[in-house]
Design a protein around this motif. Structure first.
Motif, PDB file in Angstrom:
ATOM      1  N   TYR A  80       0.852  -1.178   0.000  1.00 36.56           N
ATOM      2  CA  TYR A  80       0.000   0.000   0.000  1.00 36.56           C
ATOM      3  C   TYR A  80       0.890   1.231   0.000  1.00 36.56           C
ATOM      4  O   TYR A  80       1.886   1.235   0.701  1.00 36.56           O
ATOM      5  N   PRO A  81       0.650   2.236  -0.781  1.00 33.52           N
ATOM      6  CA  PRO A  81      -0.512   2.760  -1.479  1.00 33.52           C
ATOM      7  C   PRO A  81      -0.567   2.378  -2.958  1.00 33.52           C
ATOM      8  O   PRO A  81      -1.220   3.050  -3.736  1.00 33.52           O
ATOM      9  N   PHE A  82       0.109   1.309  -3.365  1.00 33.65           N
ATOM     10  CA  PHE A  82       0.017   0.750  -4.717  1.00 33.65           C
ATOM     11  C   PHE A  82       0.398   1.775  -5.792  1.00 33.65           C
ATOM     12  O   PHE A  82      -0.347   2.029  -6.730  1.00 33.65           O
ATOM     13  N   GLY A  83       1.580   2.342  -5.693  1.00 38.49           N
ATOM     14  CA  GLY A  83       2.061   3.375  -6.631  1.00 38.49           C
ATOM     15  C   GLY A  83       2.153   2.876  -8.064  1.00 38.49           C
ATOM     16  O   GLY A  83       1.724   3.553  -8.996  1.00 38.49           O
ATOM     17  N   LEU A  84       2.725   1.662  -8.254  1.00 36.97           N
ATOM     18  CA  LEU A  84       2.869   1.126  -9.612  1.00 36.97           C
ATOM     19  C   LEU A  84       1.504   0.829 -10.219  1.00 36.97           C
ATOM     20  O   LEU A  84       1.247   1.156 -11.379  1.00 36.97           O
ATOM     21  N   LEU A  85       0.627   0.223  -9.434  1.00 37.13           N
ATOM     22  CA  LEU A  85      -0.730  -0.073  -9.924  1.00 37.13           C
ATOM     23  C   LEU A  85      -1.453   1.216 -10.294  1.00 37.13           C
ATOM     24  O   LEU A  85      -2.105   1.286 -11.350  1.00 37.13           O
ATOM     25  N   THR A  86      -1.300   2.230  -9.465  1.00 37.47           N
ATOM     26  CA  THR A  86      -1.942   3.515  -9.747  1.00 37.47           C
ATOM     27  C   THR A  86      -1.412   4.109 -11.045  1.00 37.47           C
ATOM     28  O   THR A  86      -2.183   4.622 -11.869  1.00 37.47           O
ATOM     29  N   MET A  87      -0.093   4.032 -11.259  1.00 38.32           N
ATOM     30  CA  MET A  87       0.489   4.561 -12.489  1.00 38.32           C
ATOM     31  C   MET A  87      -0.006   3.774 -13.716  1.00 38.32           C
ATOM     32  O   MET A  87      -0.366   4.356 -14.736  1.00 38.32           O
ATOM     33  N   ILE A  88      -0.051   2.462 -13.604  1.00 37.74           N
ATOM     34  CA  ILE A  88      -0.507   1.624 -14.726  1.00 37.74           C
ATOM     35  C   ILE A  88      -1.967   1.943 -15.061  1.00 37.74           C
ATOM     36  O   ILE A  88      -2.333   2.106 -16.231  1.00 37.74           O
ATOM     37  N   VAL A  89      -2.794   2.040 -14.030  1.00 34.82           N
ATOM     38  CA  VAL A  89      -4.208   2.326 -14.246  1.00 34.82           C
ATOM     39  C   VAL A  89      -4.389   3.725 -14.833  1.00 34.82           C
ATOM     40  O   VAL A  89      -5.253   3.944 -15.703  1.00 34.82           O
ATOM     41  N   SER A  90      -3.574   4.690 -14.399  1.00 33.86           N
ATOM     42  CA  SER A  90      -3.657   6.050 -14.949  1.00 33.86           C
ATOM     43  C   SER A  90      -3.289   6.064 -16.427  1.00 33.86           C
ATOM     44  O   SER A  90      -3.963   6.718 -17.241  1.00 33.86           O
ATOM     45  N   LEU A  91      -2.219   5.347 -16.770  1.00 32.27           N
ATOM     46  CA  LEU A  91      -1.847   5.275 -18.190  1.00 32.27           C
ATOM     47  C   LEU A  91      -2.932   4.595 -19.011  1.00 32.27           C
ATOM     48  O   LEU A  91      -3.256   5.007 -20.123  1.00 32.27           O
TER      49      LEU A  91
END
Length: 186
Positions: A80-91
Motif C-alpha cells: 500500500y498505497p500501490f504506486g505502480l498499480l496507480t500509475m498503470i491504471v492512470s496510463l
C-alpha cells in the motif's frame, strides 16, 4: 474457411449472451453506411481501434480488471498505497479515453453520412415536388381552357346574341326553340 467462420461465430454466441464478449451489432443495411464501414475497415489502425474500443466497452473488460486488481492486491505484488498499480491504471485511463474519443469520432462520421444522404433525399424530393406543382398548374390551366372553350361552344349553339367576346358568336339570326306550354306540339 466458411465452416471455420461459422464455428467461430457459434462458439462465441454463448459468451456474447453471458456478457463476457460484446454483442455484435447487425451489419449496416444502408448502402451509404456500408460504404463508410468499408472505407473505415480499409485501414489497419481503424480496425485495431475498433477492436480495442469494442473490447474495452464489454463486461469481459470489467471482469478482467476485477480479477487483475484482486490478484495484484491479494498476492501482495506491491505494498500500500500501490504506486505502480496507480500509475498503470492512470496510463490505461489515458489510452482508454483516447479510444472513447476515437469511437465518438467514428459515431459522428456515421451520423454525418446518414445526414448527408438524408439531405440529398430531401433535395431530390423538393425537386420532384416542384415538378409536381408545375404539372398541377399546367393541368389547372388546361382545365380552365377546356371549360372556357366548352362555355364558348355552348354559347354559340344556344343562339344567344350575348356570346362572349372574341368567340365569333352572335350577329346571326336569332333562333328560337319552342317552349312547352306555348301551344305547339312536340
Amino acid at each position: 474457411m466458411v465452416a471455420a467462420m461459422t464455428n467461430h461465430k457459434t462458439r462465441s454466441l454463448p459468451l456474447q449472451r453471458s456478457g463476457l464478449l460484446p454483442m455484435r451489432l447487425p451489419e449496416p443495411i444502408d448502402p451509404a453506411l456500408a460504404k463508410h464501414a468499408e472505407e473505415r475497415a480499409s485501414k489497419a489502425q481503424n480496425r485495431i481501434a475498433d477492436r480495442i474500443t469494442r473490447f474495452s466497452g464489454s463486461m469481459a473488460f470489467v471482469y478482467l480488471h476485477i480479477l487483475w486488481f484482486s490478484l495484484w492486491i491479494g498476492l501482495g505484488v506491491e505494498k500500500y498505497p500501490f504506486g505502480l498499480l496507480t500509475m498503470i491504471v492512470s496510463l490505461e485511463a489515458i489510452f482508454l479515453s483516447t479510444f472513447v474519443m476515437i469511437s465518438q469520432n467514428r459515431a459522428d462520421a456515421k451520423h454525418q453520412v446518414i445526414v448527408d444522404e438524408q439531405w440529398a433525399t430531401v433535395k431530390e424530393e423538393d425537386h420532384q415536388n416542384r415538378e409536381l406543382l408545375d404539372l398541377s398548374q399546367q393541368i389547372l390551366d388546361l382545365t380552365k381552357a377546356v371549360h372556357a372553350y366548352a362555355r364558348d361552344a355552348a354559347g354559340r349553339t344556344d343562339g344567344n346574341d350575348a356570346s362572349p367576346a372574341g368567340t365569333g358568336g352572335g350577329g346571326g339570326p336569332a333562333q328560337t326553340t319552342p317552349r312547352q306550354g306555348d301551344g305547339e306540339q312536340p
